[in-house]
Design a protein around this motif. Structure first.
Motif, PDB file in Angstrom:
ATOM      1  N   ASP A 113      51.690  45.706  38.200  1.00  9.66           N
ATOM      2  CA  ASP A 113      51.737  44.238  38.134  1.00  9.66           C
ATOM      3  C   ASP A 113      50.875  43.684  37.007  1.00  9.66           C
ATOM      4  OD1 ASP A 113      53.493  44.041  40.212  1.00  9.66           O
ATOM      5  OD2 ASP A 113      52.230  42.822  41.500  1.00  9.66           O
ATOM      6  N   ALA A 121      42.852  49.732  43.294  1.00 10.64           N
ATOM      7  CA  ALA A 121      43.290  50.776  44.245  1.00 10.64           C
ATOM      8  C   ALA A 121      44.293  50.195  45.223  1.00 10.64           C
ATOM      9  CB  ALA A 121      42.084  51.352  44.977  1.00 10.64           C
ATOM     10  N   SER A 122      45.466  49.855  44.717  1.00  9.73           N
ATOM     11  CA  SER A 122      46.524  49.342  45.599  1.00  9.73           C
ATOM     12  C   SER A 122      47.654  50.365  45.598  1.00  9.73           C
ATOM     13  CB  SER A 122      46.983  47.975  45.094  1.00  9.73           C
ATOM     14  OG  SER A 122      48.132  47.538  45.750  1.00  9.73           O
ATOM     15  N   GLU A 130      37.640  49.876  42.578  1.00  9.78           N
ATOM     16  CA  GLU A 130      38.329  48.811  43.321  1.00  9.78           C
ATOM     17  C   GLU A 130      37.321  47.713  43.652  1.00  9.78           C
ATOM     18  OE1 GLU A 130      41.448  47.767  44.651  1.00  9.78           O
ATOM     19  OE2 GLU A 130      40.215  46.162  45.504  1.00  9.78           O
ATOM     20  N   ILE A 157      48.490  41.264  39.351  1.00 10.02           N
ATOM     21  CA  ILE A 157      49.002  40.142  38.566  1.00 10.02           C
ATOM     22  C   ILE A 157      47.876  39.284  37.964  1.00 10.02           C
ATOM     23  CG2 ILE A 157      49.307  38.694  40.640  1.00 10.02           C
ATOM     24  CD1 ILE A 157      51.923  37.674  39.328  1.00 10.02           C
ATOM     25  N   THR A 186      49.784  50.975  42.299  1.00 13.09           N
ATOM     26  CA  THR A 186      49.849  51.575  40.970  1.00 13.09           C
ATOM     27  C   THR A 186      48.668  52.507  40.694  1.00 13.09           C
ATOM     28  OG1 THR A 186      50.842  49.497  40.246  1.00 13.09           O
ATOM     29  CG2 THR A 186      50.177  51.024  38.536  1.00 13.09           C
ATOM     30  N   ALA A 230      41.334  50.774  37.024  1.00 11.06           N
ATOM     31  CA  ALA A 230      40.869  49.635  37.831  1.00 11.06           C
ATOM     32  C   ALA A 230      41.976  49.219  38.783  1.00 11.06           C
ATOM     33  CB  ALA A 230      40.490  48.471  36.925  1.00 11.06           C
ATOM     34  N   ARG A 260      42.716  46.989  50.464  1.00 12.68           N
ATOM     35  CA  ARG A 260      43.306  45.726  50.945  1.00 12.68           C
ATOM     36  C   ARG A 260      44.671  46.058  51.545  1.00 12.68           C
ATOM     37  NH1 ARG A 260      43.201  41.356  46.415  1.00 12.68           N
ATOM     38  NH2 ARG A 260      43.663  40.017  48.181  1.00 12.68           N
ATOM     39  N   GLY A 272      49.780  41.978  53.590  1.00  8.53           N
ATOM     40  CA  GLY A 272      51.098  41.851  52.949  1.00  8.53           C
ATOM     41  C   GLY A 272      52.232  42.196  53.881  1.00  8.53           C
ATOM     42  N   TYR A 312      52.099  34.659  52.923  1.00 11.32           N
ATOM     43  CA  TYR A 312      52.305  35.690  53.948  1.00 11.32           C
ATOM     44  C   TYR A 312      51.237  35.561  55.014  1.00 11.32           C
ATOM     45  CZ  TYR A 312      54.656  37.917  49.945  1.00 11.32           C
ATOM     46  OH  TYR A 312      55.433  38.178  48.861  1.00 11.32           O
ATOM     47  N   THR A 360      40.678  42.862  34.314  1.00  8.63           N
ATOM     48  CA  THR A 360      40.490  43.942  33.344  1.00  8.63           C
ATOM     49  C   THR A 360      41.390  43.705  32.122  1.00  8.63           C
ATOM     50  OG1 THR A 360      40.137  45.333  35.279  1.00  8.63           O
ATOM     51  CG2 THR A 360      40.338  46.458  33.179  1.00  8.63           C
ATOM     52  N   PRO A 417      57.952  39.083  43.365  1.00  5.87           N
ATOM     53  CA  PRO A 417      58.443  39.663  44.620  1.00  5.87           C
ATOM     54  C   PRO A 417      59.932  39.415  44.851  1.00  5.87           C
ATOM     55  CG  PRO A 417      56.415  38.425  44.996  1.00  5.87           C
ATOM     56  CD  PRO A 417      56.804  38.210  43.567  1.00  5.87           C
ATOM     57  N   ASN A 476      56.595  43.560  54.218  1.00 11.10           N
ATOM     58  CA  ASN A 476      57.382  44.750  53.864  1.00 11.10           C
ATOM     59  C   ASN A 476      57.554  44.838  52.365  1.00 11.10           C
ATOM     60  OD1 ASN A 476      57.964  43.945  56.456  1.00 11.10           O
ATOM     61  ND2 ASN A 476      60.027  44.781  56.409  1.00 11.10           N
TER      62      ASN A 476
HETATM   63  C1  LIG Z   1      46.539  41.778  49.490  1.00  6.53           C
HETATM   64  C2  LIG Z   1      47.880  41.909  48.817  1.00  6.53           C
HETATM   65  C3  LIG Z   1      49.044  41.599  49.532  1.00  6.53           C
HETATM   66  C4  LIG Z   1      50.296  41.728  48.917  1.00  6.53           C
HETATM   67  N1  LIG Z   1      51.420  41.449  49.651  1.00  6.53           N
HETATM   68  C5  LIG Z   1      52.644  41.613  49.101  1.00  6.53           C
HETATM   69  C6  LIG Z   1      53.841  41.372  49.866  1.00  6.53           C
HETATM   70  O1  LIG Z   1      53.795  41.030  51.031  1.00  6.53           O
HETATM   71  N2  LIG Z   1      55.050  41.526  49.249  1.00  6.53           N
HETATM   72  C7  LIG Z   1      55.138  41.929  47.946  1.00  6.53           C
HETATM   73  O2  LIG Z   1      56.248  42.062  47.425  1.00  6.53           O
HETATM   74  N3  LIG Z   1      54.037  42.176  47.215  1.00  6.53           N
HETATM   75  C8  LIG Z   1      52.796  42.031  47.749  1.00  6.53           C
HETATM   76  N4  LIG Z   1      51.668  42.295  46.996  1.00  6.53           N
HETATM   77  C9  LIG Z   1      51.845  42.740  45.594  1.00  6.53           C
HETATM   78  C10 LIG Z   1      52.296  44.199  45.500  1.00  6.53           C
HETATM   79  O3  LIG Z   1      51.326  45.067  46.025  1.00  6.53           O
HETATM   80  C11 LIG Z   1      52.580  44.493  44.022  1.00  6.53           C
HETATM   81  O4  LIG Z   1      53.594  43.617  43.578  1.00  6.53           O
HETATM   82  C12 LIG Z   1      53.127  45.874  43.649  1.00  6.53           C
HETATM   83  O5  LIG Z   1      53.162  46.773  44.652  1.00  6.53           O
HETATM   84  C13 LIG Z   1      52.349  46.487  42.460  1.00  6.53           C
HETATM   85  O6  LIG Z   1      51.044  46.768  42.839  1.00  6.53           O
HETATM   86  P1  LIG Z   1      49.802  46.911  41.884  1.00  6.53           P
HETATM   87  O7  LIG Z   1      49.023  48.081  42.422  1.00  6.53           O
HETATM   88  O8  LIG Z   1      50.180  46.953  40.454  1.00  6.53           O
HETATM   89  O9  LIG Z   1      48.987  45.541  42.090  1.00  6.53           O
HETATM   90  P2  LIG Z   1      48.377  44.915  43.413  1.00  6.53           P
HETATM   91  O10 LIG Z   1      49.071  45.368  44.614  1.00  6.53           O
HETATM   92  O11 LIG Z   1      48.248  43.458  43.189  1.00  6.53           O
HETATM   93  O12 LIG Z   1      46.893  45.557  43.490  1.00  6.53           O
HETATM   94  C14 LIG Z   1      45.831  45.264  42.623  1.00  6.53           C
HETATM   95  C15 LIG Z   1      44.547  45.914  43.183  1.00  6.53           C
HETATM   96  O13 LIG Z   1      43.480  45.693  42.251  1.00  6.53           O
HETATM   97  C16 LIG Z   1      42.350  45.184  42.940  1.00  6.53           C
HETATM   98  N5  LIG Z   1      41.587  44.386  41.976  1.00  6.53           N
HETATM   99  C17 LIG Z   1      41.761  43.096  41.612  1.00  6.53           C
HETATM  100  N6  LIG Z   1      40.914  42.768  40.633  1.00  6.53           N
HETATM  101  C18 LIG Z   1      40.188  43.877  40.353  1.00  6.53           C
HETATM  102  C19 LIG Z   1      39.180  44.175  39.397  1.00  6.53           C
HETATM  103  N7  LIG Z   1      38.735  43.254  38.533  1.00  6.53           N
HETATM  104  N8  LIG Z   1      38.664  45.428  39.391  1.00  6.53           N
HETATM  105  C20 LIG Z   1      39.101  46.383  40.254  1.00  6.53           C
HETATM  106  N9  LIG Z   1      40.069  46.141  41.183  1.00  6.53           N
HETATM  107  C21 LIG Z   1      40.594  44.912  41.219  1.00  6.53           C
HETATM  108  C22 LIG Z   1      42.925  44.405  44.096  1.00  6.53           C
HETATM  109  O14 LIG Z   1      41.965  44.245  45.129  1.00  6.53           O
HETATM  110  C23 LIG Z   1      44.083  45.304  44.515  1.00  6.53           C
HETATM  111  O15 LIG Z   1      43.671  46.315  45.380  1.00  6.53           O
HETATM  112  C24 LIG Z   1      50.397  42.165  47.560  1.00  6.53           C
HETATM  113  C25 LIG Z   1      49.232  42.481  46.854  1.00  6.53           C
HETATM  114  C26 LIG Z   1      47.979  42.361  47.448  1.00  6.53           C
HETATM  115  C27 LIG Z   1      46.723  42.743  46.671  1.00  6.53           C
END
Ligand SMILES: Cc1cc2nc3c(=O)[nH]c(=O)nc-3n(C[C@H](O)[C@H](O)[C@H](O)COP(=O)(O)OP(=O)(O)OC[C@H]3O[C@@H](n4cnc5c(N)ncnc54)[C@H](O)[C@@H]3O)c2cc1C
Length: 402
Positions: free
Chosen positions: A289, A13-14, A35, A159, A16, A11, A41, A44, A183, A163, A296, A46
């Motif tokens: 996260d 698509a960012s 996603e 964060i 991780t 779950a 999405r 954000g 941001y 899920t 951050p 840098n």
């Molecule tokens: C829009 C956005 C902008 C950000 N901007 C910054 C920034 O400027 N600087 C910074 O340091 N960090 C930022 N972050 C956080 C950064 O991406 C994370 O700290 C780090 O890269 C780890 O990413 P992650 O894939 O674990 O989580 P995240 O990047 O938070 O991605 C989580 C993904 O899961 C999706 N999602 C949420 N709920 C569900 C669900 N129930 N089912 C399926 N999918 C779901 C979200 O849409 C997102 O695509 C941002 C995150 C997001 C989503």
């Protein structure tokens, strides 16, 4: 494990999620990635890919694409309210915000998606609404109403992971750090150059303006806020609090207030860390996260995302039983995460002074840190650790090439 576990649902698509999907596909797993948003999405500021995260990017074959998408930031300037530079940290300086691999978060998300979309079953605009498991399988009900079975389900949905809640119940894991961040993308002004500018205002406020590679400027407005006030805050309605915080902040605050007023894409949230007691439960696990957001301000969210995905997939490829793989992933990652989640006590108070005198003290100390002799000492220390890219808490990044 390849004979026993084949189908994995992720779950989120960012960063991780796609990184994990990439590695699992390499090891022969069939991967579905759900996603919640209708599309990637891409918002954000840098983010930087550093240390072992850089090694993982290299092993994934995306390092050149990451380099090519560099924001071209030359370094960071600390400025006072008259925009006079009080400290300068060029990109190559030993301590400073700007890293070698600065990339807009959205660009990295796109690179990872392009790198995996042919091999992974991406499903946008859906999410998991119900989860059950037994010895044979994990049964998933999606918000769209569909039900399917998988061998493993992994939460990588950030964060505020929903899920995670479905997997673990409502174990308290979010630790608010007393800081709110926001941001937004703003029009480039004459004062914006290829240097980031960091401005500290009194009343615990800070503004950061950073160049991007798209002809606009990325703004971040940050302030300390008590937990009580934070609990009253509505992140979906960021304008009133941002306009209140920008009032009387001097420097380019009036310009930013104008930008805030007309923006329709502001991200605002409290800065916190995720400290979860468990990262897996039977056939369910979490990473990035969702499992261990470092906040951050550590500058390590992206690196921990890439490294966690790499280790989790690698351990799953190595072990016969998924239970052993999850245990081994957590045993490897947790000490590394904990070392990053710790930051010097008093850092926030120092960075966000309340009074004008406090602002002067902060700027003076940062000026000393930026001075040549101190930079020399810091770089001597760094050079003694020059292999740290390869190390996680003293251990080498494992090589899972089978
Ligand atoms: C829009 C956005 C902008 C950000 N901007 C910054 C920034 O400027 N600087 C910074 O340091 N960090 C930022 N972050 C956080 C950064 O991406 C994370 O700290 C780090 O890269 C780890 O990413 P992650 O894939 O674990 O989580 P995240 O990047 O938070 O991605 C989580 C993904 O899961 C999706 N999602 C949420 N709920 C569900 C669900 N129930 N089912 C399926 N999918 C779901 C979200 O849409 C997102 O695509 C941002 C995150 C997001 C989503």
């Amino acid at each position: 494990m390849t004979d026993r576990v084949k189908k994995v649902l992720i779950a989120g698509a960012s960063i991780t999620g796609p990184a994990l999907a990439y590695w699992l596909h390499q090891y022969g797993f069939a991967v579905t990635l759900v996603e919640k948003s209708p599309a990637l999405r891409l918002g954000g500021q840098n983010i930087d890919v550093n240390g072992p995260g850089r090694v993982v990017a290299q092993r994934m074959g995306i390092l050149e694409a990451v380099k090519a998408a560099n924001t071209t930031e030359a370094g960071t300037l600390w400025v006072d309210k008259a925009n006079q530079v009080t400290a300068s940290f060029p990109k190559e300086s030993a301590a400073g915000l700007t890293q070698e691999l600065e990339i807009l978060r959205g660009d990295l998300v796109n690179i990872l998606y392009e790198h995996t979309r042919r091999d992974v079953d991406y499903r946008f605009n859906d999410s998991i609404s119900q989860l059950e498991q037994d010895e044979q399988e994990a049964r998933v009900t999606f918000a769209s109403g569909q039900t399917e079975s998988y061998d493993l389900v992994i939460a990588a949905d950030g964060i505020r992971s929903k899920t995670r809640e479905l997997m673990f119940g409502d174990e308290p894991v979010f630790n608010y750090l007393g800081l709110v961040t926001s941001y937004l993308t703003v029009a480039k002004a004459d004062t914006d150059t290829d240097w980031a500018r960091w401005y500290t205002a009194d009343e615990s406020r800070m503004i950061l303006l950073r160049p991007d590679n798209q002809g606009t400027t990325r703004a971040s407005i940050n302030f300390l806020l008590s937990e009580e006030d934070y609990n009253q805050l509505d992140p979906r309605n960021p304008k009133p609090i941002l306009l209140e915080k920008l009032a009387g902040a001097d420097w380019e605050a009036p310009r930013l207030a104008g930008e805030v007023a007309k923006s329709d894409d502001i991200y605002l949230d409290g800065v916190g860390q995720i400290k979860a007691p468990h990262w897996s439960k039977g056939r369910f696990a979490m990473v990035g996260d969702a499992a261990y957001c470092p906040a951050p301000i550590t500058g390590k969210g992206c690196t921990l995302a890439l490294v966690g995905a790499y280790i989790l997939a690698g351990e799953l490829s190595k072990h016969e039983r998924y239970q052993d793989a999850f245990q081994s992933y957590e045993a490897f990652m947790r000490p590394y995460v904990e070392s990053i989640q710790q930051f010097p006590p008093g850092l926030l108070k120092f960075t966000y002074p309340t009074t004008r005198l406090g602002v002067k003290v902060t700027n003076t100390v940062v000026g000393v840190i930026a001075s040549k002799p101190v930079q020399k000492v810091i770089s001597l220390f760094n050079s003694s650790n020059k292999d740290k890219e390869e190390l996680i808490d003293g251990k080498p990044l494992p090589d899972y090439a089978h």
